[in-house]
Design an enzyme around this catalytic site. Structure first.
Site, PDB file in Angstrom:
ATOM      1  N   SER A 152      48.866   8.773   2.159  1.00 27.21           N
ATOM      2  CA  SER A 152      50.008   8.307   2.947  1.00 27.21           C
ATOM      3  C   SER A 152      50.772   7.261   2.151  1.00 27.21           C
ATOM      4  O   SER A 152      50.181   6.524   1.355  1.00 27.21           O
ATOM      5  CB  SER A 152      49.527   7.692   4.264  1.00 27.21           C
ATOM      6  OG  SER A 152      50.593   7.068   4.961  1.00 27.21           O
ATOM      7  N   TYR A 166      43.685   2.383   8.817  1.00 22.83           N
ATOM      8  CA  TYR A 166      44.373   3.554   8.272  1.00 22.83           C
ATOM      9  C   TYR A 166      44.947   3.245   6.890  1.00 22.83           C
ATOM     10  O   TYR A 166      44.727   3.999   5.931  1.00 22.83           O
ATOM     11  CB  TYR A 166      45.485   3.983   9.230  1.00 22.83           C
ATOM     12  CG  TYR A 166      46.263   5.202   8.782  1.00 22.83           C
ATOM     13  CD1 TYR A 166      45.768   6.484   8.994  1.00 22.83           C
ATOM     14  CD2 TYR A 166      47.494   5.073   8.143  1.00 22.83           C
ATOM     15  CE1 TYR A 166      46.477   7.607   8.594  1.00 22.83           C
ATOM     16  CE2 TYR A 166      48.208   6.190   7.734  1.00 22.83           C
ATOM     17  CZ  TYR A 166      47.698   7.450   7.961  1.00 22.83           C
ATOM     18  OH  TYR A 166      48.400   8.553   7.552  1.00 22.83           O
TER      19      TYR A 166
END
Length: 261
Positions: A152, A166
């Site tokens: 990401s 995350y």
């Protein structure tokens, strides 16, 4: 130069984790449309079977559901054992399954941090490790297999949301990919990371619903990602075109990362 087959993944055996929805489904759809034999896995057996059936009907490749809960190590090993009964080798492993948790720093629960890190980082190592015999079964330096880890842009930048686990897991995954690339390349296994920006997925739905216009305004190309964007990048990495790309982190974000530096 064989231009006709430069981006071909026809008949390749592909495993996509988290392949029943979101980015994983987009990737699986692209490989099936390109003629590959695709296996998808997710916790929900019903959804996994439904998506696999739909993708096979679209063809020209095929899609098979192998449901598994990848939070659990024994499920990782069961998944690989099931795949090994069906296939003698694996050309492409797409580690896409992941979890997120958004909560204030003061209230962020320890259990959530462990859950996210386990699925997003630790189990990617576990599954890649378990799949190595399949990945190396017919791979060579001239015709390698491919591990594609879905990271990401939030693993590169500090994200605006309070998604501490995350972001940490994705940053760790990017570095793990580079480490694995250096260790597995001479066995005919390439390891690369794709760092997506905004895509229409279940994980992103609430954020896009609430802040979609703001997010798009900060993306230089003026839109969020499409299935073609993420699937095309995976197909490049899995095809002859990507055989000299190893240890890379490729941002697929329309320029969002550089526009916010």
């Amino acid at each position: 130069m064989d231009i006709k087959n430069l981006f071909s993944v026809k008949d390749k055996v592909v495993l996509v984790t988290g392949g029943s929805r979101g980015i994983g489904e987009m990737i699986a759809t692209g490989f099936v449309a390109a003629g590959a034999n695709v296996y998808i896995t997710s916790r929900s057996a019903d959804v996994c079977e439904k998506v696999a059936k739909q993708l096979t009907e679209k063809g020209p490749g095929r899609c098979v559901a192998l449901p598994a809960d990848l939070q659990k190590l024994d499920e990782v090993h069961r998944l690989v054992a099931e795949l090994s009964k069906r296939e003698k080798h694996l050309d492409v492993l797409v580690n896409n399954a992941g979890a997120n948790w958004n909560e204030s720093f003061h209230d962020y629960p320890d259990a959530a941090f462990e859950k996210v890190l386990n699925l997003n980082l630790k189990r990617i190592f576990s599954l890649t490790q378990a799949c190595l015999p399949l990945l190396t079964a017919k791979a060579s330096v001239s015709d390698p297999s491919s591990v594609i880890n879905i990271g990401s842009i939030d693993g590169i930048r500090p994200p605006p949301q309070e998604t501490y686990a995350y972001a940490a897991s994705k940053g760790g995954l990017h570095h793990l990919s580079r480490h694995l690339a250096g260790k597995l390349g001479d066995q005919g296994v390439l390891v690369n990371t794709i760092a997506p920006g905004a895509f229409p997925s279940k994980m992103m739905k609430a954020t896009l619903d609430n802040f979609g216009d703001i997010i798009i305004s900060k993306i230089p190309v003026g839109r969020i990602g499409t299935p073609e964007d993420i699937a095309g990048t995976c197909i490049y990495l899995a095809s002859r075109a990507g055989h000299y790309t190893n240890g890379a982190t490729i941002t697929v974000d329309g320029g969002a990362l550089i526009s916010n530096l």
